[in-house]
Design a protein around this motif. Structure first.
Motif, PDB file in Angstrom:
ATOM      1  N   ASP A  54       0.853  -1.202   0.000  1.00  0.00           N
ATOM      2  CA  ASP A  54       0.000   0.000   0.000  1.00  0.00           C
ATOM      3  C   ASP A  54       0.881   1.241   0.000  1.00  0.00           C
ATOM      4  O   ASP A  54       0.636   2.194  -0.723  1.00  0.00           O
ATOM      5  CB  ASP A  54      -0.883   0.045   1.267  1.00  0.00           C
ATOM      6  CG  ASP A  54      -2.021  -0.969   1.195  1.00  0.00           C
ATOM      7  OD1 ASP A  54      -2.198  -1.590   0.137  1.00  0.00           O
ATOM      8  OD2 ASP A  54      -2.714  -1.135   2.221  1.00  0.00           O
ATOM      9  N   GLN A  55       1.896   1.189   0.838  1.00  0.00           N
ATOM     10  CA  GLN A  55       2.793   2.331   1.013  1.00  0.00           C
ATOM     11  C   GLN A  55       3.660   2.563  -0.229  1.00  0.00           C
ATOM     12  O   GLN A  55       3.708   3.667  -0.763  1.00  0.00           O
ATOM     13  CB  GLN A  55       3.678   2.073   2.248  1.00  0.00           C
ATOM     14  CG  GLN A  55       4.657   3.177   2.587  1.00  0.00           C
ATOM     15  CD  GLN A  55       3.945   4.487   2.912  1.00  0.00           C
ATOM     16  OE1 GLN A  55       2.898   4.507   3.565  1.00  0.00           O
ATOM     17  NE2 GLN A  55       4.500   5.591   2.424  1.00  0.00           N
ATOM     18  N   THR A  81      -6.398  -1.578  -1.953  1.00  0.00           N
ATOM     19  CA  THR A  81      -5.970  -0.838  -0.760  1.00  0.00           C
ATOM     20  C   THR A  81      -4.879   0.182  -1.088  1.00  0.00           C
ATOM     21  O   THR A  81      -4.796   1.231  -0.462  1.00  0.00           O
ATOM     22  CB  THR A  81      -5.496  -1.800   0.348  1.00  0.00           C
ATOM     23  OG1 THR A  81      -4.650  -2.801  -0.217  1.00  0.00           O
ATOM     24  CG2 THR A  81      -6.688  -2.454   1.025  1.00  0.00           C
ATOM     25  N   LYS A  84      -6.563   3.278  -2.350  1.00  0.00           N
ATOM     26  CA  LYS A  84      -7.134   4.038  -1.240  1.00  0.00           C
ATOM     27  C   LYS A  84      -6.074   4.977  -0.650  1.00  0.00           C
ATOM     28  O   LYS A  84      -6.324   6.137  -0.377  1.00  0.00           O
ATOM     29  CB  LYS A  84      -7.651   3.058  -0.172  1.00  0.00           C
ATOM     30  CG  LYS A  84      -8.765   3.628   0.677  1.00  0.00           C
ATOM     31  CD  LYS A  84      -9.353   2.571   1.592  1.00  0.00           C
ATOM     32  CE  LYS A  84     -10.512   1.839   0.937  1.00  0.00           C
ATOM     33  NZ  LYS A  84     -11.049   0.762   1.789  1.00  0.00           N
ATOM     34  N   LYS A  85      -4.873   4.437  -0.491  1.00  0.00           N
ATOM     35  CA  LYS A  85      -3.745   5.206   0.057  1.00  0.00           C
ATOM     36  C   LYS A  85      -3.416   6.381  -0.874  1.00  0.00           C
ATOM     37  O   LYS A  85      -3.185   7.506  -0.418  1.00  0.00           O
ATOM     38  CB  LYS A  85      -2.544   4.253   0.196  1.00  0.00           C
ATOM     39  CG  LYS A  85      -1.224   4.884   0.404  1.00  0.00           C
ATOM     40  CD  LYS A  85      -0.858   4.878   1.871  1.00  0.00           C
ATOM     41  CE  LYS A  85       0.456   5.579   2.104  1.00  0.00           C
ATOM     42  NZ  LYS A  85       0.374   6.627   3.097  1.00  0.00           N
ATOM     43  N   GLN A  87      -5.402   7.808  -3.043  1.00  0.00           N
ATOM     44  CA  GLN A  87      -6.518   8.776  -2.992  1.00  0.00           C
ATOM     45  C   GLN A  87      -6.354   9.732  -1.818  1.00  0.00           C
ATOM     46  O   GLN A  87      -6.509  10.938  -1.960  1.00  0.00           O
ATOM     47  CB  GLN A  87      -7.845   8.036  -2.845  1.00  0.00           C
ATOM     48  CG  GLN A  87      -8.388   7.466  -4.149  1.00  0.00           C
ATOM     49  CD  GLN A  87      -9.670   6.676  -3.918  1.00  0.00           C
ATOM     50  OE1 GLN A  87      -9.628   5.613  -3.302  1.00  0.00           O
ATOM     51  NE2 GLN A  87     -10.781   7.190  -4.387  1.00  0.00           N
ATOM     52  N   GLU A  88      -6.015   9.156  -0.652  1.00  0.00           N
ATOM     53  CA  GLU A  88      -5.809   9.987   0.550  1.00  0.00           C
ATOM     54  C   GLU A  88      -4.678  10.973   0.334  1.00  0.00           C
ATOM     55  O   GLU A  88      -4.793  12.158   0.653  1.00  0.00           O
ATOM     56  CB  GLU A  88      -5.446   9.106   1.756  1.00  0.00           C
ATOM     57  CG  GLU A  88      -6.623   8.533   2.494  1.00  0.00           C
ATOM     58  CD  GLU A  88      -6.213   7.347   3.365  1.00  0.00           C
ATOM     59  OE1 GLU A  88      -5.062   7.339   3.862  1.00  0.00           O
ATOM     60  OE2 GLU A  88      -7.030   6.416   3.501  1.00  0.00           O
ATOM     61  N   GLU A  89      -3.568  10.468  -0.212  1.00  0.00           N
ATOM     62  CA  GLU A  89      -2.402  11.328  -0.445  1.00  0.00           C
ATOM     63  C   GLU A  89      -2.738  12.464  -1.403  1.00  0.00           C
ATOM     64  O   GLU A  89      -2.360  13.608  -1.173  1.00  0.00           O
ATOM     65  CB  GLU A  89      -1.241  10.503  -1.032  1.00  0.00           C
ATOM     66  CG  GLU A  89      -0.492   9.692   0.005  1.00  0.00           C
ATOM     67  CD  GLU A  89       0.713   8.978  -0.583  1.00  0.00           C
ATOM     68  OE1 GLU A  89       1.214   8.057   0.087  1.00  0.00           O
ATOM     69  OE2 GLU A  89       1.156   9.315  -1.701  1.00  0.00           O
ATOM     70  N   ARG A  91      -5.609  13.783  -2.021  1.00  0.00           N
ATOM     71  CA  ARG A  91      -6.493  14.713  -1.335  1.00  0.00           C
ATOM     72  C   ARG A  91      -5.664  15.702  -0.499  1.00  0.00           C
ATOM     73  O   ARG A  91      -5.884  16.901  -0.542  1.00  0.00           O
ATOM     74  CB  ARG A  91      -7.445  13.925  -0.418  1.00  0.00           C
ATOM     75  CG  ARG A  91      -8.890  14.379  -0.498  1.00  0.00           C
ATOM     76  CD  ARG A  91      -9.806  13.378   0.190  1.00  0.00           C
ATOM     77  NE  ARG A  91     -10.254  12.321  -0.696  1.00  0.00           N
ATOM     78  CZ  ARG A  91     -10.406  11.046  -0.329  1.00  0.00           C
ATOM     79  NH1 ARG A  91     -10.099  10.645   0.897  1.00  0.00           N
ATOM     80  NH2 ARG A  91     -10.857  10.161  -1.200  1.00  0.00           N
ATOM     81  N   GLN A  92      -4.695  15.175   0.239  1.00  0.00           N
ATOM     82  CA  GLN A  92      -3.823  16.017   1.062  1.00  0.00           C
ATOM     83  C   GLN A  92      -3.008  16.977   0.193  1.00  0.00           C
ATOM     84  O   GLN A  92      -2.862  18.156   0.519  1.00  0.00           O
ATOM     85  CB  GLN A  92      -2.859  15.144   1.895  1.00  0.00           C
ATOM     86  CG  GLN A  92      -3.508  14.401   3.050  1.00  0.00           C
ATOM     87  CD  GLN A  92      -4.311  15.322   3.953  1.00  0.00           C
ATOM     88  OE1 GLN A  92      -3.845  16.388   4.365  1.00  0.00           O
ATOM     89  NE2 GLN A  92      -5.552  14.946   4.249  1.00  0.00           N
ATOM     90  N   GLN A  93      -2.471  16.450  -0.895  1.00  0.00           N
ATOM     91  CA  GLN A  93      -1.663  17.272  -1.797  1.00  0.00           C
ATOM     92  C   GLN A  93      -2.477  18.439  -2.345  1.00  0.00           C
ATOM     93  O   GLN A  93      -2.015  19.578  -2.345  1.00  0.00           O
ATOM     94  CB  GLN A  93      -1.153  16.427  -2.984  1.00  0.00           C
ATOM     95  CG  GLN A  93      -0.017  15.482  -2.637  1.00  0.00           C
ATOM     96  CD  GLN A  93       1.267  16.201  -2.284  1.00  0.00           C
ATOM     97  OE1 GLN A  93       1.582  17.266  -2.830  1.00  0.00           O
ATOM     98  NE2 GLN A  93       2.013  15.653  -1.344  1.00  0.00           N
ATOM     99  N   LYS A  95      -5.172  19.744  -1.147  1.00  0.00           N
ATOM    100  CA  LYS A  95      -5.603  20.638  -0.069  1.00  0.00           C
ATOM    101  C   LYS A  95      -4.531  21.705   0.177  1.00  0.00           C
ATOM    102  O   LYS A  95      -4.830  22.863   0.413  1.00  0.00           O
ATOM    103  CB  LYS A  95      -5.845  19.821   1.207  1.00  0.00           C
ATOM    104  CG  LYS A  95      -7.054  20.300   2.017  1.00  0.00           C
ATOM    105  CD  LYS A  95      -7.170  19.527   3.306  1.00  0.00           C
ATOM    106  CE  LYS A  95      -8.150  18.368   3.158  1.00  0.00           C
ATOM    107  NZ  LYS A  95      -8.169  17.533   4.389  1.00  0.00           N
TER     108      LYS A  95
END
Ligand SMILES: [Zn+2]
Ligand SMILES: [Zn+2]
Length: 254
Positions: A54-55, A81, A84-85, A87-89, A91-93, A95
């Motif tokens: 995932d990482q 999975t 998913k990781k 997608q989260e990253e 989103r943070q980028q 933001k």
């Protein structure tokens, strides 16, 4: 001793008399890693393994290999999975990303990049490079290179084998020269570099001649002449230049 683990495969690779013993080892390692990631051991069902994939994710070359390998369910689960990781990253980028909009015209005229670069582009490029399979290979490959020098220092027969081999591909020759400076010193280093220089000189010349005959065989006057060693000269030249085995069939789940 840890090196002992690697001695037998290394000797096998040297005895294979391939265009590059390190390519031979690398192929074995890659196939082993593919089996580990997607094969029957189903390592992807273990949570610590999944955390790692995932990482890290996978580079483009190895993603293609994973698709070709088969095991669609395994691939699907690993990517589910991992995605998913990502997608989260992302989103943070996004933001934290404020586009400046400055210097567009200036950049076009001068070809210079605006200062600091684009953080999203940097993140995306880093994501694209990051690869669980590349990491695994790098780690084990380094052990084989260390073993090569361990053997070269202590074993006369191995030294002879190295000096009489068919040379190395250009990328692996670079690795060999870099590591030689760390592993050897004094007269042994000088002798090693001179011997390997000679091995490369002779074998690149051999490949050059084999490739030339490969090309000449297309002349109708040579239609019935013997191929000699040139039938597969194209793929071996490609290997010498860039490493790997371009003529290998796709590696699949058995
Ligand atoms: Zn190689
Ligand atoms: Zn990779």
């Amino acid at each position: 001793m840890k090196e002992k683990l690697y001695t037998i495969p290394l000797n096998d690779a040297m005895n294979e008399n391939d265009e590059c013993p390190f390519c031979f080892l690398e192929r074995k390692l890659l196939q082993k890693t593919m089996d580990f990631v997607l094969g029957d051991s189903s390592s992807y069902m273990e949570s610590d393994m999944r955390d790692k994939t995932d990482q890290a994710g996978f580079c483009r070359v190895h993603t293609k290999m994973m698709f070709d390998y088969g095991n669609s369910l395994g691939n699907g689960l690993i990517l589910q999975t991992h995605l998913k990781k990502v997608q989260e990253e992302l989103r943070q980028q996004m933001k934290g990303f404020t586009p400046s909009g400055k210097g567009g015209l200036f950049k076009k005229i001068t070809g210079k990049k605006s200062e600091g670069g684009n953080p999203v582009a940097e993140w995306a490029a880093k994501r694209d490079r990051s690869c669980f399979i590349c990491d695994q290979l790098k780690e084990e490959f380094a052990c084989y290179v260390a073993t090569f020098f361990f053997m070269y220092k202590k074993d006369e027969a191995f030294r002879t084998k190295a000096k009489e081999c068919k040379g190395f591909c250009i990328p692996h020759f670079g690795v060999l020269m870099e590591e030689a400076e760390k592993e050897l010193s004094g007269a042994q280093l000088t002798d090693f570099v001179a011997s390997m220089d000679q091995v490369m000189e002779q074998n690149l010349q051999r490949i050059q001649e084999e490739l030339t005959w490969f090309v000449d065989k297309f002349d109708y006057r040579n239609k019935d002449a013997d191929w000699g060693n040139s039938r597969d000269a194209l793929q071996r030249t490609m290997q010498k230049l860039h490493g790997g085995y371009p003529a290998d069939p796709v590696y699949r789940h058995k």
